[in-house]
Write an enzyme that holds these catalytic residues in place. Structure first.
Site, PDB file in Angstrom:
ATOM      1  N   GLY A 248      78.063 102.079  35.495  1.00  0.00           N
ATOM      2  CA  GLY A 248      79.155 101.617  34.641  1.00  0.00           C
ATOM      3  C   GLY A 248      78.653 100.632  33.598  1.00  0.00           C
ATOM      4  O   GLY A 248      77.481 100.665  33.212  1.00  0.00           O
ATOM      5  N   SER A 249      79.544  99.754  33.167  1.00  0.00           N
ATOM      6  CA  SER A 249      79.197  98.838  32.083  1.00  0.00           C
ATOM      7  C   SER A 249      78.282  97.721  32.577  1.00  0.00           C
ATOM      8  O   SER A 249      78.184  97.456  33.782  1.00  0.00           O
ATOM      9  CB  SER A 249      80.474  98.208  31.532  1.00  0.00           C
ATOM     10  OG  SER A 249      81.042  97.369  32.525  1.00  0.00           O
ATOM     11  N   GLY A 253      78.203  95.724  36.163  1.00  0.00           N
ATOM     12  CA  GLY A 253      76.949  95.634  36.914  1.00  0.00           C
ATOM     13  C   GLY A 253      76.583  94.200  37.247  1.00  0.00           C
ATOM     14  O   GLY A 253      76.078  93.910  38.339  1.00  0.00           O
ATOM     15  N   GLU A 270      72.925 101.392  37.342  1.00  0.00           N
ATOM     16  CA  GLU A 270      72.677 102.272  36.196  1.00  0.00           C
ATOM     17  C   GLU A 270      73.767 101.913  35.187  1.00  0.00           C
ATOM     18  O   GLU A 270      74.895 102.372  35.284  1.00  0.00           O
ATOM     19  CB  GLU A 270      72.759 103.728  36.665  1.00  0.00           C
ATOM     20  CG  GLU A 270      72.080 104.687  35.733  1.00  0.00           C
ATOM     21  CD  GLU A 270      73.077 105.455  34.911  1.00  0.00           C
ATOM     22  OE1 GLU A 270      73.232 105.084  33.722  1.00  0.00           O
ATOM     23  OE2 GLU A 270      73.704 106.381  35.443  1.00  0.00           O
ATOM     24  N   CYS A 304      75.981 107.698  29.124  1.00  0.00           N
ATOM     25  CA  CYS A 304      75.181 106.469  29.069  1.00  0.00           C
ATOM     26  C   CYS A 304      73.904 106.757  28.303  1.00  0.00           C
ATOM     27  O   CYS A 304      73.283 105.845  27.768  1.00  0.00           O
ATOM     28  CB  CYS A 304      74.918 105.916  30.452  1.00  0.00           C
ATOM     29  SG  CYS A 304      74.143 107.103  31.508  1.00  0.00           S
TER      30      CYS A 304
HETATM   31  C1  UN1 Z   1      75.443 109.208  32.525  1.00  0.00           C
HETATM   32  O1  UN1 Z   1      75.870 109.286  31.388  1.00  0.00           O
HETATM   33  O2  UN1 Z   1      75.820 108.287  33.313  1.00  0.00           O
HETATM   34  O3  UN1 Z   1      70.775 112.589  31.076  1.00  0.00           O
HETATM   35  C2  UN1 Z   1      74.503 110.192  33.130  1.00  0.00           C
HETATM   36  C3  UN1 Z   1      71.965 112.890  30.904  1.00  0.00           C
HETATM   37  C4  UN1 Z   1      72.714 113.407  32.091  1.00  0.00           C
HETATM   38  C5  UN1 Z   1      73.240 112.292  32.913  1.00  0.00           C
HETATM   39  C6  UN1 Z   1      73.955 111.197  32.184  1.00  0.00           C
HETATM   40  N1  UN1 Z   1      71.836 114.223  32.867  1.00  0.00           N
HETATM   41  O4  UN1 Z   1      72.534 112.785  29.833  1.00  0.00           O
END
Ligand code: UN1
Length: 517
Positions: A248-249, A253, A270, A304
């Site tokens: 998350g953000s 975190g 993450e 992300c």
């Molecule tokens: C995410 O956005 O939390 O590498 C994961 C990627 C994907 C996973 C993203 N396999 O863009």
């Protein structure tokens, strides 16, 4: 830009076994929860329709879940790794069977296009296969002992219940990176999906429970709780959960790290990314443009790993800009379940507002929106949360460029010297993923070297998003430092024990110490 209209049929909900979704939180084969209790409603971002009310897990229910999980752990931890792998293999088969339906649900509840929703389920299948192999490879080392007639080695044991907190943008894949690996390691899992995508959680929970039931295994091996921050806190504060893996953000975190850290628990974090692609003067521009468009507007900028910054050599800057504008213009925005759509809606009204705010700040700092950035109106656009992806010009020093705005905004910046490109690249607090487009060997190797990009995932001639599950996934700095999925990420889900066995008749001490009585 062209538009598409919503025409969603919901029969996939029934095939996933969650047509009964107005009921309480399902923690296993039984549905329970206080049906008059607190509720979270799930709305589709496609047109704002409410799709379900889901009961928030109460403290009392949470206690039931954790005791079931702890009880199940006693069985699961003693099963041979390969037998746990067999269960994960069967989950992979269930997922194969339901790939299309689950992909549709992801698309419907979260708004990414079906192709990407199905891709997410494919990640779940892939990690199940990976974990199956891993279940036979929980290797420990054997060391040469300095003491005579001693055997020194290490072994890996399961940790206990693992708490998994996932975000709305990958409502099923991130769960599986953690869960399939944790499961073969002998851990049981308590999952809290995002309050913005609880149905995805319920659907996956039904699939994994089917497999447990078929194998006469305790349902507490895989557990689900639903709710928002408060339910997350039940988990982060709970000493009975030795590891919390949270996505998350950065702000979320930091809170998780503080709470779990204060009880000396472990975390895998993450968090935010502010990923950049560098396009060199020696780039294959066709490849660079294609990769940038997918990385910047895929999932409507809500990965992300989304590319948010584009650092382009002076000599190709104008050409790259023009080609991107052309590509952005041709992207169809609309119903993510419609095959011709490339960009679905943002998750909610708040996300649209954040995007508008960021674009406002960019202009105040002296940047420009060169294409897009509008909130769309008319038809389904009025009910859902649709925007045109924004292509902007900016300077590396702008405050707004250092922020991760979870929306399709791409900031283009110029550089003239390669070292300067690396400096701009690293000049943000986040460190998830990066890509360099170049055919120049020296540039490529420099980018990957110790003085190159400071990210957890670093690619040459490939974009920032779309990582494979086989590698360890995660990033540095404010991204949190955690690693999930492939490579040796499994080690974070286990406790390491160093063992010495003295098979001789003497009692030699390490470091040659004499201590005779
Ligand atoms: C995410 O956005 O939390 O590498 C994961 C990627 C994907 C996973 C993203 N396999 O863009």
């Amino acid at each position: 830009m062209s538009t598409t209209q919503a025409k969603t049929s919901l029969d996939f909900l029934e095939r996933l076994g969650i047509e009964d979704f107005n009921f309480g939180t399902s923690t296993g084969q039984e549905s329970w929860g206080d049906r008059d209790g607190e509720i979270i409603s799930s709305h589709t971002p496609i047109n704002g329709d409410k799709i379900a009310d889901v009961t928030v897990t109460s403290r009392e229910d949470y206690e039931k879940v954790i005791s079931k999980a702890r009880e199940a752990f006693k069985t699961w931890r003693m099963m041979p790794g390969p037998e746990r792998g067999e269960i994960v293999r069967q989950i992979g088969l269930e997922l194969r069977e339901h790939k299309e339906d689950l992909g549709k649900l992801v698309s419907y509840e979260m708004g990414k296009i079906f192709e990407e929703g199905a891709g997410e389920v494919q990640e779940m299948i892939d990690i199940s296969d990976f974990a199956l192999g891993q279940s036979r490879m929980l290797y420990g080392k054997t060391m040469t002992s300095e003491r005579e007639h001693h055997r020194l080695f290490e072994q890996w044991h399961p940790l206990g219940p693992v708490g998994v907190l996932t975000a709305f943008n990958f409502p099923v894949a991130v769960y599986s990176w953690n869960t399939m690996i944790a499961a073969v390691c002998g851990d049981v899992v308590i999952w809290k999906p995002s309050e913005k995508a609880p149905l995805c959680g319920l659907a996956v929970q039904h699939l994994v429970q089917r497999v447990l039931k078929r194998n006469n295994l305790p349902e507490g091996i895989f557990n689900l709780v639903t709710g928002d921050r408060q339910v997350g806190e039940f988990m982060t504060k709970d000493r009975r959960i030795p590891l919390i893996s949270a996505t998350g953000s950065v702000r979320m975190g930091q809170e998780v790290a503080k709470t779990v850290g204060s009880r000396l628990g472990r975390t895998i974090l993450e968090l935010g990314g502010n990923n950049a692609i560098v396009i060199s003067k020696d780039a294959d521009l066709d490849m660079a443009i294609r990769a940038t468009v997918f990385a910047a507007i895929g999932t409507a900028g809500q990965r992300c790993t989304t590319c948010r910054r584009l650092i382009v050599h002076d000599s190709v800057f104008d050409q790259v800009k023009e080609r991107l504008i052309k590509a952005y213009k041709s992207a169809t925005i609309g119903d993510p379940l419609d095959e011709s759509t490339l960009v679905g809606p943002l998750i909610d009204e708040q996300a649209v507002k954040q995007m508008q705010k960021a674009l406002g700040q960019l202009q105040q700092e002296g940047g420009k929106v060169v294409y897009g950035g509008e909130v769309l109106e008319g038809g389904i656009y009025d009910e859902g949360h649709y925007v045109t992806p924004a292509l902007c010009t900016a300077k590396p020093g702008f405050e707004i460029v250092k922020e991760e705005t979870f929306a399709p905004i791409l900031y283009m910046m110029r550089y003239s010297d390669f070292d300067e490109a690396i400096e701009y690249h690293n000049d943000v607090t986040q460190g998830l993923s990066s890509g360099l487009f170049t055919l120049n060997l020296r540039e490529a190797e420099t980018f990957l070297s110790a003085r190159g990009a400071d990210t957890g995932i670093c690619n040459i001639n490939a974009g920032t998003s779309g990582a494979e599950i086989g590698g360890a996934f995660g990033g540095e700095k404010d991204t949190g430092g955690g690693r999930e999925a492939g490579s040796d990420a499994w080690k974070a889900y286990m406790r390491r024990q160093t063992n010495a066995i003295n098979w001789g008749t003497d009692m030699p001490l390490a470091q040659g110490i004499e201590f005779d009585i």
